[in-house]
Design a protein around this motif. Structure first.
Motif, PDB file in Angstrom:
ATOM      1  N   GLU A   9       0.816  -1.213   0.000  1.00 16.84           N
ATOM      2  CA  GLU A   9       0.000   0.000   0.000  1.00 16.84           C
ATOM      3  C   GLU A   9       0.853   1.268   0.000  1.00 16.84           C
ATOM      4  O   GLU A   9       0.529   2.232  -0.649  1.00 16.84           O
ATOM      5  N   ASN A  10       1.992   1.249   0.728  1.00 12.92           N
ATOM      6  CA  ASN A  10       2.779   2.471   0.838  1.00 12.92           C
ATOM      7  C   ASN A  10       3.571   2.787  -0.439  1.00 12.92           C
ATOM      8  O   ASN A  10       4.065   3.873  -0.611  1.00 12.92           O
ATOM      9  N   SER A  11       3.745   1.867  -1.382  1.00 11.59           N
ATOM     10  CA  SER A  11       4.502   2.128  -2.595  1.00 11.59           C
ATOM     11  C   SER A  11       3.673   2.865  -3.645  1.00 11.59           C
ATOM     12  O   SER A  11       4.194   3.276  -4.656  1.00 11.59           O
ATOM     13  N   LYS A  12       2.375   3.037  -3.398  1.00  7.52           N
ATOM     14  CA  LYS A  12       1.536   3.750  -4.355  1.00  7.52           C
ATOM     15  C   LYS A  12       1.650   5.264  -4.200  1.00  7.52           C
ATOM     16  O   LYS A  12       1.415   5.995  -5.130  1.00  7.52           O
ATOM     17  N   SER A  13       2.026   5.710  -3.038  1.00 10.67           N
ATOM     18  CA  SER A  13       2.150   7.153  -2.828  1.00 10.67           C
ATOM     19  C   SER A  13       3.558   7.612  -3.246  1.00 10.67           C
ATOM     20  O   SER A  13       4.490   6.806  -3.292  1.00 10.67           O
ATOM     21  N   PRO A  14       3.741   8.896  -3.548  1.00 13.40           N
ATOM     22  CA  PRO A  14       5.082   9.384  -3.918  1.00 13.40           C
ATOM     23  C   PRO A  14       6.107   9.156  -2.824  1.00 13.40           C
ATOM     24  O   PRO A  14       7.242   8.799  -3.094  1.00 13.40           O
ATOM     25  N   TRP A  15       5.738   9.349  -1.561  1.00  7.07           N
ATOM     26  CA  TRP A  15       6.675   9.140  -0.462  1.00  7.07           C
ATOM     27  C   TRP A  15       7.027   7.671  -0.324  1.00  7.07           C
ATOM     28  O   TRP A  15       8.141   7.316   0.011  1.00  7.07           O
ATOM     29  N   GLY A  16       6.061   6.817  -0.602  1.00  6.89           N
ATOM     30  CA  GLY A  16       6.324   5.389  -0.536  1.00  6.89           C
ATOM     31  C   GLY A  16       7.314   4.962  -1.602  1.00  6.89           C
ATOM     32  O   GLY A  16       8.189   4.131  -1.368  1.00  6.89           O
ATOM     33  N   ARG A  17       7.216   5.563  -2.795  1.00  9.37           N
ATOM     34  CA  ARG A  17       8.165   5.252  -3.861  1.00  9.37           C
ATOM     35  C   ARG A  17       9.569   5.721  -3.494  1.00  9.37           C
ATOM     36  O   ARG A  17      10.549   5.067  -3.795  1.00  9.37           O
ATOM     37  N   LEU A  18       9.660   6.903  -2.881  1.00 12.84           N
ATOM     38  CA  LEU A  18      10.970   7.404  -2.467  1.00 12.84           C
ATOM     39  C   LEU A  18      11.593   6.520  -1.400  1.00 12.84           C
ATOM     40  O   LEU A  18      12.799   6.271  -1.406  1.00 12.84           O
ATOM     41  N   ARG A  19      10.771   6.034  -0.477  1.00  7.72           N
ATOM     42  CA  ARG A  19      11.298   5.151   0.575  1.00  7.72           C
ATOM     43  C   ARG A  19      11.727   3.811  -0.005  1.00  7.72           C
ATOM     44  O   ARG A  19      12.595   3.139   0.542  1.00  7.72           O
ATOM     45  N   ALA A  20      11.129   3.417  -1.132  1.00  8.02           N
ATOM     46  CA  ALA A  20      11.474   2.140  -1.748  1.00  8.02           C
ATOM     47  C   ALA A  20      12.841   2.204  -2.425  1.00  8.02           C
ATOM     48  O   ALA A  20      13.427   1.177  -2.740  1.00  8.02           O
ATOM     49  N   MET A  21      13.369   3.438  -2.669  1.00  5.01           N
ATOM     50  CA  MET A  21      14.682   3.607  -3.291  1.00  5.01           C
ATOM     51  C   MET A  21      15.641   4.146  -2.243  1.00  5.01           C
ATOM     52  O   MET A  21      15.715   5.358  -2.037  1.00  5.01           O
ATOM     53  N   PRO A  22      16.376   3.303  -1.569  1.00  5.11           N
ATOM     54  CA  PRO A  22      17.246   3.760  -0.484  1.00  5.11           C
ATOM     55  C   PRO A  22      18.333   4.703  -1.004  1.00  5.11           C
ATOM     56  O   PRO A  22      18.927   4.476  -2.035  1.00  5.11           O
ATOM     57  N   GLY A  23      18.537   5.784  -0.271  1.00  4.05           N
ATOM     58  CA  GLY A  23      19.571   6.740  -0.626  1.00  4.05           C
ATOM     59  C   GLY A  23      19.109   7.844  -1.557  1.00  4.05           C
ATOM     60  O   GLY A  23      19.723   8.892  -1.648  1.00  4.05           O
ATOM     61  N   ARG A  24      18.047   7.639  -2.297  1.00  4.12           N
ATOM     62  CA  ARG A  24      17.575   8.631  -3.268  1.00  4.12           C
ATOM     63  C   ARG A  24      17.108   9.917  -2.594  1.00  4.12           C
ATOM     64  O   ARG A  24      17.488  11.004  -3.025  1.00  4.12           O
ATOM     65  N   PRO A  25      16.294   9.874  -1.541  1.00  4.94           N
ATOM     66  CA  PRO A  25      15.850  11.119  -0.903  1.00  4.94           C
ATOM     67  C   PRO A  25      17.012  11.936  -0.358  1.00  4.94           C
ATOM     68  O   PRO A  25      17.030  13.158  -0.478  1.00  4.94           O
ATOM     69  N   VAL A  26      17.993  11.275   0.194  1.00  3.14           N
ATOM     70  CA  VAL A  26      19.157  11.982   0.738  1.00  3.14           C
ATOM     71  C   VAL A  26      19.928  12.650  -0.405  1.00  3.14           C
ATOM     72  O   VAL A  26      20.342  13.808  -0.303  1.00  3.14           O
ATOM     73  N   LEU A  27      20.101  11.948  -1.502  1.00  2.00           N
ATOM     74  CA  LEU A  27      20.801  12.501  -2.657  1.00  2.00           C
ATOM     75  C   LEU A  27      20.069  13.725  -3.199  1.00  2.00           C
ATOM     76  O   LEU A  27      20.688  14.761  -3.472  1.00  2.00           O
ATOM     77  N   LEU A  28      18.771  13.625  -3.370  1.00  2.00           N
ATOM     78  CA  LEU A  28      17.984  14.756  -3.863  1.00  2.00           C
ATOM     79  C   LEU A  28      18.067  15.950  -2.915  1.00  2.00           C
ATOM     80  O   LEU A  28      18.189  17.097  -3.355  1.00  2.00           O
ATOM     81  N   LEU A  29      18.020  15.699  -1.635  1.00  2.00           N
ATOM     82  CA  LEU A  29      18.110  16.766  -0.650  1.00  2.00           C
ATOM     83  C   LEU A  29      19.473  17.447  -0.703  1.00  2.00           C
ATOM     84  O   LEU A  29      19.561  18.681  -0.680  1.00  2.00           O
TER      85      LEU A  29
END
Length: 133
Positions: A9-29
């Motif tokens: 269920e959590n992979s359908k939201s944008p935040w869920g997709r970001l959490r599914a890709m480890p390291g990506r949110p930190v890189l973007l930030l």
């Protein structure tokens, strides 16, 4: 037949997709933070403009005074434009003497001088007089 796995269920939201890709949110930030800091603290280095407007006017005025058809301007306008490929920042300095009986677009003398915005080098000088006799 392959079995269909249920989608979490959590992979359908944008935040869920970001959490599914480890390291990506930190890189973007980090990339966003570096861009923001560079634009705030070094805006001139990002634009390619090292020469201030007053310096461009002084350089253009010296070029006008050295020109064989020089005149004493009544009005001065400056604009910064990007020309060429790759784009190069140029100060365009306009000196004019207005036509006494004409409108704002009519002039007795007109000079357009291109000043390179990084080096201050004169690139082009165009001096013209009115065709009205």
């Amino acid at each position: 037949m392959p079995e269909d796995k249920p989608v979490p269920e959590n992979s359908k939201s944008p935040w869920g997709r970001l959490r599914a890709m480890p390291g990506r949110p930190v890189l973007l930030l980090v990339v966003g933070l570096i861009l923001a800091v560079s634009l705030v603290f070094f805006p001139a280095s990002c634009s390619g403009v090292d020469i201030e407007e007053d310096q461009a006017i002084a350089t253009a005025r010296a070029a006008l005074d050295a020109h064989p058809e020089s005149f004493t301007p009544e009005r001065t306008e400056t604009k910064i434009l990007r020309q060429g490929f790759p784009p190069t920042a140029m100060w365009i300095v306009l000196f004019t003497v207005g036509e006494p009986d004409g409108g704002p677009e009519q002039f007795l003398h007109h000079a357009a001088i291109w000043v390179h915005a990084s080096s201050g080098e004169i690139r082009q000088v165009i001096v013209s007089e009115s065709d009205v006799s």
